[in-house]
Design a protein around this motif. Sequence first.
Motif, PDB file in Angstrom:
ATOM      1  N   ARG A 139      89.776   0.069  89.427  1.00 47.65           N
ATOM      2  CA  ARG A 139      88.969  -0.937  88.724  1.00 47.65           C
ATOM      3  C   ARG A 139      88.012  -1.635  89.690  1.00 47.65           C
ATOM      4  NH1 ARG A 139      92.912  -4.571  85.561  1.00 47.65           N
ATOM      5  NH2 ARG A 139      91.025  -5.758  85.197  1.00 47.65           N
ATOM      6  N   PHE A 140      88.502  -1.923  90.891  1.00 49.07           N
ATOM      7  CA  PHE A 140      87.667  -2.557  91.923  1.00 49.07           C
ATOM      8  C   PHE A 140      86.498  -1.635  92.286  1.00 49.07           C
ATOM      9  CE2 PHE A 140      86.998  -3.029  96.599  1.00 49.07           C
ATOM     10  CZ  PHE A 140      86.384  -4.270  96.573  1.00 49.07           C
ATOM     11  N   VAL A 141      86.802  -0.366  92.557  1.00 48.68           N
ATOM     12  CA  VAL A 141      85.767   0.611  92.924  1.00 48.68           C
ATOM     13  C   VAL A 141      84.764   0.745  91.782  1.00 48.68           C
ATOM     14  CG1 VAL A 141      85.356   3.079  93.371  1.00 48.68           C
ATOM     15  CG2 VAL A 141      87.161   1.871  94.602  1.00 48.68           C
ATOM     16  N   ASN A 142      85.251   0.851  90.560  1.00 47.79           N
ATOM     17  CA  ASN A 142      84.368   0.990  89.406  1.00 47.79           C
ATOM     18  C   ASN A 142      83.413  -0.202  89.309  1.00 47.79           C
ATOM     19  OD1 ASN A 142      83.487   2.341  86.980  1.00 47.79           O
ATOM     20  ND2 ASN A 142      84.550   0.735  85.845  1.00 47.79           N
ATOM     21  N   ALA A 143      83.935  -1.414  89.460  1.00 46.43           N
ATOM     22  CA  ALA A 143      83.106  -2.622  89.354  1.00 46.43           C
ATOM     23  C   ALA A 143      82.045  -2.673  90.452  1.00 46.43           C
ATOM     24  CB  ALA A 143      83.984  -3.871  89.406  1.00 46.43           C
ATOM     25  N   VAL A 144      82.452  -2.372  91.685  1.00 50.44           N
ATOM     26  CA  VAL A 144      81.502  -2.420  92.804  1.00 50.44           C
ATOM     27  C   VAL A 144      80.428  -1.343  92.633  1.00 50.44           C
ATOM     28  CG1 VAL A 144      81.240  -2.113  95.309  1.00 50.44           C
ATOM     29  CG2 VAL A 144      83.128  -3.496  94.403  1.00 50.44           C
ATOM     30  N   LEU A 145      80.836  -0.120  92.298  1.00 54.96           N
ATOM     31  CA  LEU A 145      79.864   0.968  92.142  1.00 54.96           C
ATOM     32  C   LEU A 145      78.922   0.714  90.963  1.00 54.96           C
ATOM     33  CD1 LEU A 145      81.958   4.169  92.917  1.00 54.96           C
ATOM     34  CD2 LEU A 145      80.338   2.971  94.400  1.00 54.96           C
ATOM     35  N   ASP A 146      79.435   0.139  89.884  1.00 54.28           N
ATOM     36  CA  ASP A 146      78.585  -0.178  88.742  1.00 54.28           C
ATOM     37  C   ASP A 146      77.516  -1.195  89.145  1.00 54.28           C
ATOM     38  OD1 ASP A 146      78.113   0.009  85.747  1.00 54.28           O
ATOM     39  OD2 ASP A 146      78.405  -2.159  85.989  1.00 54.28           O
ATOM     40  N   HIS A 147      77.916  -2.211  89.878  1.00 53.94           N
ATOM     41  CA  HIS A 147      76.966  -3.225  90.346  1.00 53.94           C
ATOM     42  C   HIS A 147      75.920  -2.590  91.274  1.00 53.94           C
ATOM     43  CE1 HIS A 147      75.427  -6.742  92.509  1.00 53.94           C
ATOM     44  NE2 HIS A 147      75.875  -7.466  91.516  1.00 53.94           N
ATOM     45  N   MET A 148      76.391  -1.750  92.197  1.00 49.14           N
ATOM     46  CA  MET A 148      75.478  -1.084  93.133  1.00 49.14           C
ATOM     47  C   MET A 148      74.496  -0.172  92.392  1.00 49.14           C
ATOM     48  SD  MET A 148      78.159  -0.118  96.192  1.00 49.14           S
ATOM     49  CE  MET A 148      76.965   0.836  97.166  1.00 49.14           C
ATOM     50  N   ALA A 149      75.000   0.565  91.394  1.00 48.91           N
ATOM     51  CA  ALA A 149      74.146   1.488  90.644  1.00 48.91           C
ATOM     52  C   ALA A 149      73.073   0.751  89.868  1.00 48.91           C
ATOM     53  CB  ALA A 149      75.011   2.318  89.687  1.00 48.91           C
ATOM     54  N   ARG A 150      73.438  -0.397  89.276  1.00 44.98           N
ATOM     55  CA  ARG A 150      72.464  -1.173  88.503  1.00 44.98           C
ATOM     56  C   ARG A 150      71.380  -1.746  89.432  1.00 44.98           C
ATOM     57  NH1 ARG A 150      74.189  -2.024  83.271  1.00 44.98           N
ATOM     58  NH2 ARG A 150      76.298  -1.233  82.916  1.00 44.98           N
ATOM     59  N   GLU A 151      71.745  -2.033  90.673  1.00 47.24           N
ATOM     60  CA  GLU A 151      70.743  -2.506  91.630  1.00 47.24           C
ATOM     61  C   GLU A 151      69.881  -1.357  92.135  1.00 47.24           C
ATOM     62  OE1 GLU A 151      70.488  -4.449  96.090  1.00 47.24           O
ATOM     63  OE2 GLU A 151      72.205  -5.008  94.852  1.00 47.24           O
ATOM     64  N   ALA A 152      70.522  -0.228  92.467  1.00 51.42           N
ATOM     65  CA  ALA A 152      69.801   0.899  93.041  1.00 51.42           C
ATOM     66  C   ALA A 152      68.905   1.600  92.031  1.00 51.42           C
ATOM     67  CB  ALA A 152      70.775   1.905  93.646  1.00 51.42           C
ATOM     68  N   ARG A 153      69.407   1.746  90.802  1.00 53.96           N
ATOM     69  CA  ARG A 153      68.681   2.527  89.790  1.00 53.96           C
ATOM     70  C   ARG A 153      68.718   1.823  88.429  1.00 53.96           C
ATOM     71  NH1 ARG A 153      69.999   8.000  91.283  1.00 53.96           N
ATOM     72  NH2 ARG A 153      68.925   8.792  89.469  1.00 53.96           N
ATOM     73  N   PRO A 154      68.123   0.631  88.307  1.00 56.18           N
ATOM     74  CA  PRO A 154      68.221  -0.132  87.059  1.00 56.18           C
ATOM     75  C   PRO A 154      67.670   0.619  85.853  1.00 56.18           C
ATOM     76  CG  PRO A 154      66.569  -1.092  88.527  1.00 56.18           C
ATOM     77  CD  PRO A 154      67.291  -0.034  89.299  1.00 56.18           C
ATOM     78  N   GLU A 155      66.721   1.512  86.082  1.00 56.80           N
ATOM     79  CA  GLU A 155      66.113   2.254  84.971  1.00 56.80           C
ATOM     80  C   GLU A 155      67.099   3.201  84.295  1.00 56.80           C
ATOM     81  OE1 GLU A 155      65.978   4.971  88.444  1.00 56.80           O
ATOM     82  OE2 GLU A 155      65.612   2.832  88.206  1.00 56.80           O
ATOM     83  N   ALA A 156      68.224   3.490  84.939  1.00 57.14           N
ATOM     84  CA  ALA A 156      69.195   4.429  84.382  1.00 57.14           C
ATOM     85  C   ALA A 156      70.163   3.761  83.397  1.00 57.14           C
ATOM     86  CB  ALA A 156      69.989   5.087  85.515  1.00 57.14           C
ATOM     87  N   PHE A 157      70.036   2.437  83.263  1.00 54.14           N
ATOM     88  CA  PHE A 157      70.977   1.715  82.403  1.00 54.14           C
ATOM     89  C   PHE A 157      70.298   1.119  81.182  1.00 54.14           C
ATOM     90  CE2 PHE A 157      73.024   2.034  86.429  1.00 54.14           C
ATOM     91  CZ  PHE A 157      74.337   2.303  86.097  1.00 54.14           C
TER      92      PHE A 157
END
Length: 157
Positions: A139-157
């Motif tokens: 759950r921790f990894v999922n939350a951190v990676l989700d946050h990182m992904a939204r910052e790195a590639r916001p257009e994908a969400f």
Amino acid sequence: MTQLSGNQKRKMKSASRFYAVQALFQMEQSDAGLDKVRHEFLEYRFGAEIEDGTEMIDGDVDFFARLLEQAVNWQVKIDQMTDRALVAKWPIARIDPTLRALFRVAGAEMLAFDTPPKVVIVEFLEVASAFFPDGKEARFVNAVLDHMAREARPEAF
């Protein structure tokens, strides 16, 4: 040379992600450089047989090398993204070194590859469960990676 199926290619990429996390961890723990660790993994880990006769899966050599190089090249930016995803009391320097390596490799794939961010998250959740089989970190990894992904590639969400 035999043609690999799509499933074999996916398994090799998944193995490469796992090996890249191990390699970054090793680089940090031993203070070894990128070239030395990359060479060691390609020579002695990919497809190696371990004690009980189990054979390690071959990775995608080029993908592995690019993941490592990009994780090193983008480390400062990735660490900043990770820090923003973590609670203020837990800067990246305080988290488990295996998780730190995982976030760096995943961050590199998010920033420097065209892999969809949701695929990156799913793949690295698999890697996390290989390192932490009791599942508490997922759950921790999922939350951190989700946050990182939204910052790195916001257009994908």
